[in-house]
Design a protein around this motif. Structure first.
Motif, PDB file in Angstrom:
ATOM      1  N   LYS A 212      -3.641   6.473  -1.962  1.00  0.00           N
ATOM      2  CA  LYS A 212      -3.230   4.837  -1.583  1.00  0.00           C
ATOM      3  C   LYS A 212      -4.097   3.987  -1.814  1.00  0.00           C
ATOM      4  N   ASN A 213      -3.586   2.755  -2.322  1.00  0.00           N
ATOM      5  CA  ASN A 213      -4.854   1.820  -2.951  1.00  0.00           C
ATOM      6  C   ASN A 213      -4.734   1.069  -1.575  1.00  0.00           C
ATOM      7  N   ILE A 214      -5.842   1.586  -0.892  1.00  0.00           N
ATOM      8  CA  ILE A 214      -6.269   0.941   0.523  1.00  0.00           C
ATOM      9  C   ILE A 214      -6.549  -0.518   0.596  1.00  0.00           C
ATOM     10  N   ASP A 215      -6.551  -1.053  -0.536  1.00  0.00           N
ATOM     11  CA  ASP A 215      -6.883  -2.713  -0.629  1.00  0.00           C
ATOM     12  C   ASP A 215      -5.644  -3.542  -0.402  1.00  0.00           C
ATOM     13  N   LEU A 216      -4.431  -2.754  -0.619  1.00  0.00           N
ATOM     14  CA  LEU A 216      -3.162  -3.363  -0.679  1.00  0.00           C
ATOM     15  C   LEU A 216      -2.399  -3.127   0.837  1.00  0.00           C
ATOM     16  N   GLU A 217      -2.999  -2.142   1.775  1.00  0.00           N
ATOM     17  CA  GLU A 217      -2.474  -1.923   3.004  1.00  0.00           C
ATOM     18  C   GLU A 217      -2.669  -3.190   3.974  1.00  0.00           C
TER      19      GLU A 217
ATOM     20  N   LEU B 183     -12.262  -3.445  -3.804  1.00  0.00           N
ATOM     21  CA  LEU B 183     -13.514  -2.672  -3.640  1.00  0.00           C
ATOM     22  C   LEU B 183     -13.403  -1.739  -2.703  1.00  0.00           C
ATOM     23  N   LYS B 184     -12.445  -1.717  -1.464  1.00  0.00           N
ATOM     24  CA  LYS B 184     -12.152  -0.853  -0.511  1.00  0.00           C
ATOM     25  C   LYS B 184     -11.668   0.658  -1.211  1.00  0.00           C
ATOM     26  N   THR B 185     -10.913   0.463  -2.250  1.00  0.00           N
ATOM     27  CA  THR B 185     -10.727   1.814  -2.982  1.00  0.00           C
ATOM     28  C   THR B 185     -11.662   2.080  -4.235  1.00  0.00           C
TER      29      THR B 185
END
Length: 163
Positions: free
Chosen positions: A157-162, A63-65
Protein backbone atom coordinates in the motif's frame (compact mmCIF):
# COMPACT_ATOMS: atom_id res chain seq x y z
CA UNK A 1 30.33 -3.88 2.73
CA UNK A 2 29.09 -3.47 6.27
CA UNK A 3 25.54 -3.21 7.56
CA UNK A 4 26.26 0.21 9.04
CA UNK A 5 27.33 1.62 5.70
CA UNK A 6 24.38 0.32 3.71
CA UNK A 7 21.80 0.94 6.43
CA UNK A 8 22.44 4.70 6.32
CA UNK A 9 22.23 4.90 2.53
CA UNK A 10 18.44 4.92 2.02
CA UNK A 11 17.82 7.61 4.63
CA UNK A 12 20.72 9.88 3.66
CA UNK A 13 19.78 9.56 -0.01
CA UNK A 14 16.18 10.56 0.77
CA UNK A 15 17.54 13.60 2.60
CA UNK A 16 19.73 14.51 -0.38
CA UNK A 17 16.84 14.07 -2.83
CA UNK A 18 14.57 16.29 -0.73
CA UNK A 19 17.08 19.13 -0.95
CA UNK A 20 17.23 18.76 -4.73
CA UNK A 21 13.46 19.02 -5.22
CA UNK A 22 10.98 21.84 -4.95
CA UNK A 23 8.21 19.66 -3.44
CA UNK A 24 9.38 18.23 -0.12
CA UNK A 25 6.62 15.65 0.32
CA UNK A 26 7.45 13.52 -2.75
CA UNK A 27 10.50 11.61 -4.00
CA UNK A 28 10.95 10.57 -7.65
CA UNK A 29 10.98 6.77 -7.40
CA UNK A 30 13.14 5.72 -10.35
CA UNK A 31 15.81 8.34 -9.71
CA UNK A 32 15.96 7.46 -6.02
CA UNK A 33 16.19 3.69 -6.63
CA UNK A 34 18.81 4.20 -9.36
CA UNK A 35 20.99 6.29 -7.06
CA UNK A 36 20.50 3.86 -4.16
CA UNK A 37 21.43 0.83 -6.25
CA UNK A 38 24.48 2.57 -7.70
CA UNK A 39 25.67 3.53 -4.21
CA UNK A 40 25.25 -0.04 -2.95
CA UNK A 41 27.06 -1.48 -5.99
CA UNK A 42 29.94 0.95 -5.44
CA UNK A 43 30.28 -0.06 -1.78
CA UNK A 44 30.16 -3.76 -2.65
CA UNK A 45 32.92 -3.66 -5.28
CA UNK A 46 32.67 -7.39 -6.08
CA UNK A 47 34.76 -7.21 -9.20
CA UNK A 48 32.12 -9.00 -11.26
CA UNK A 49 29.70 -6.68 -13.05
CA UNK A 50 26.18 -6.32 -11.73
CA UNK A 51 23.51 -4.86 -13.98
CA UNK A 52 20.40 -3.40 -12.36
CA UNK A 53 17.31 -2.52 -14.41
CA UNK A 54 14.71 -0.32 -12.73
CA UNK A 55 11.26 0.41 -14.10
CA UNK A 56 8.46 2.25 -12.34
CA UNK A 57 4.96 3.17 -13.46
CA UNK A 58 4.76 5.39 -10.38
CA UNK A 59 6.61 8.67 -10.77
CA UNK A 60 6.62 9.94 -7.18
CA UNK A 61 6.08 8.45 -3.73
CA UNK A 62 5.63 10.31 -0.45
CA UNK A 63 7.91 10.12 2.56
CA UNK A 64 5.77 7.71 4.62
CA UNK A 65 6.14 5.09 1.89
CA UNK A 66 9.58 5.85 0.44
CA UNK A 67 11.41 5.34 3.76
CA UNK A 68 10.33 1.70 4.32
CA UNK A 69 10.46 1.07 0.54
CA UNK A 70 14.04 2.36 0.41
CA UNK A 71 15.04 0.20 3.37
CA UNK A 72 13.35 -2.80 1.72
CA UNK A 73 15.17 -2.29 -1.60
CA UNK A 74 18.42 -1.71 0.33
CA UNK A 75 18.01 -5.07 2.08
CA UNK A 76 17.14 -6.92 -1.14
CA UNK A 77 20.05 -5.41 -3.09
CA UNK A 78 22.52 -5.99 -0.29
CA UNK A 79 21.43 -9.62 0.09
CA UNK A 80 21.71 -10.27 -3.65
CA UNK A 81 25.11 -8.63 -3.94
CA UNK A 82 26.50 -10.35 -0.84
CA UNK A 83 25.07 -13.84 -1.38
CA UNK A 84 23.84 -14.54 -4.91
CA UNK A 85 26.50 -13.81 -7.51
CA UNK A 86 29.61 -15.73 -6.48
CA UNK A 87 29.28 -18.27 -9.30
CA UNK A 88 28.12 -15.77 -11.93
CA UNK A 89 30.08 -13.87 -14.56
CA UNK A 90 27.45 -11.13 -14.40
CA UNK A 91 24.77 -10.42 -11.84
CA UNK A 92 21.41 -9.26 -13.13
CA UNK A 93 18.78 -7.56 -10.97
CA UNK A 94 15.39 -6.29 -12.14
CA UNK A 95 13.22 -3.98 -10.04
CA UNK A 96 9.75 -3.24 -11.39
CA UNK A 97 7.07 -1.12 -9.73
CA UNK A 98 3.60 -1.09 -11.21
CA UNK A 99 0.39 0.60 -10.23
CA UNK A 100 -2.14 -1.46 -8.35
CA UNK A 101 -5.72 -0.94 -7.31
CA UNK A 102 -6.59 2.17 -5.29
CA UNK A 103 -3.71 3.02 -2.93
CA UNK A 104 -1.50 0.03 -3.72
CA UNK A 105 1.34 -0.93 -6.01
CA UNK A 106 3.23 -4.06 -6.97
CA UNK A 107 6.97 -4.44 -6.58
CA UNK A 108 8.84 -7.21 -8.33
CA UNK A 109 12.47 -7.78 -7.40
CA UNK A 110 14.37 -10.50 -9.26
CA UNK A 111 18.00 -11.57 -9.49
CA UNK A 112 19.72 -14.29 -11.48
CA UNK A 113 21.78 -15.42 -8.51
CA UNK A 114 22.38 -18.88 -7.12
CA UNK A 115 21.13 -18.83 -3.55
CA UNK A 116 22.01 -21.50 -1.04
CA UNK A 117 19.04 -22.12 1.22
CA UNK A 118 19.70 -21.85 4.94
CA UNK A 119 19.57 -25.13 6.84
CA UNK A 120 18.27 -23.31 9.91
CA UNK A 121 14.59 -23.68 10.66
CA UNK A 122 14.43 -20.01 11.73
CA UNK A 123 14.23 -17.35 9.02
CA UNK A 124 17.32 -15.22 8.57
CA UNK A 125 17.52 -11.65 9.83
CA UNK A 126 17.21 -10.40 6.24
CA UNK A 127 13.98 -12.28 5.60
CA UNK A 128 12.57 -11.07 8.93
CA UNK A 129 13.49 -7.49 8.06
CA UNK A 130 11.86 -7.83 4.63
CA UNK A 131 8.70 -9.07 6.36
CA UNK A 132 8.69 -6.22 8.90
CA UNK A 133 9.20 -3.53 6.24
CA UNK A 134 6.48 -5.07 4.07
CA UNK A 135 4.09 -5.08 7.05
CA UNK A 136 4.89 -1.40 7.69
CA UNK A 137 3.50 -0.70 4.23
CA UNK A 138 0.49 -2.91 4.94
CA UNK A 139 1.64 -5.37 2.30
CA UNK A 140 2.56 -8.97 1.66
CA UNK A 141 5.15 -10.82 -0.38
CA UNK A 142 6.06 -14.13 -1.94
CA UNK A 143 9.58 -15.43 -2.61
CA UNK A 144 10.31 -17.94 -5.38
CA UNK A 145 13.74 -19.44 -6.04
CA UNK A 146 14.64 -21.69 -8.96
CA UNK A 147 17.47 -22.31 -11.42
CA UNK A 148 16.93 -18.85 -12.95
CA UNK A 149 17.39 -17.00 -9.64
CA UNK A 150 15.16 -15.56 -6.96
CA UNK A 151 12.07 -13.40 -7.37
CA UNK A 152 10.22 -11.48 -4.69
CA UNK A 153 6.70 -10.30 -5.51
CA UNK A 154 5.23 -7.66 -3.23
CA UNK A 155 1.80 -6.08 -2.98
CA UNK A 156 2.24 -2.88 -1.03
CA UNK A 157 0.00 0.00 0.00
CA UNK A 158 1.10 3.53 -0.74
CA UNK A 159 0.54 4.62 2.84
CA UNK A 160 0.90 8.28 1.90
CA UNK A 161 -2.41 8.01 0.04
CA UNK A 162 -4.38 6.44 2.89
CA UNK A 163 -6.88 8.64 4.64
Amino acid sequence: MTGVQTCALPISLIHKKLYQQTELAQIEVKSYLTDLSNDIKTLADLGAPIKININSEIKNIGLKTIVPLGLLINELLTNSIKHAFFNKKEGLIAIDISKGKENSFSLSYADNGEWIESKKSNPSFGIELIGILTEQMDGNFERISNDNGTTYSFNIKNIDLEK
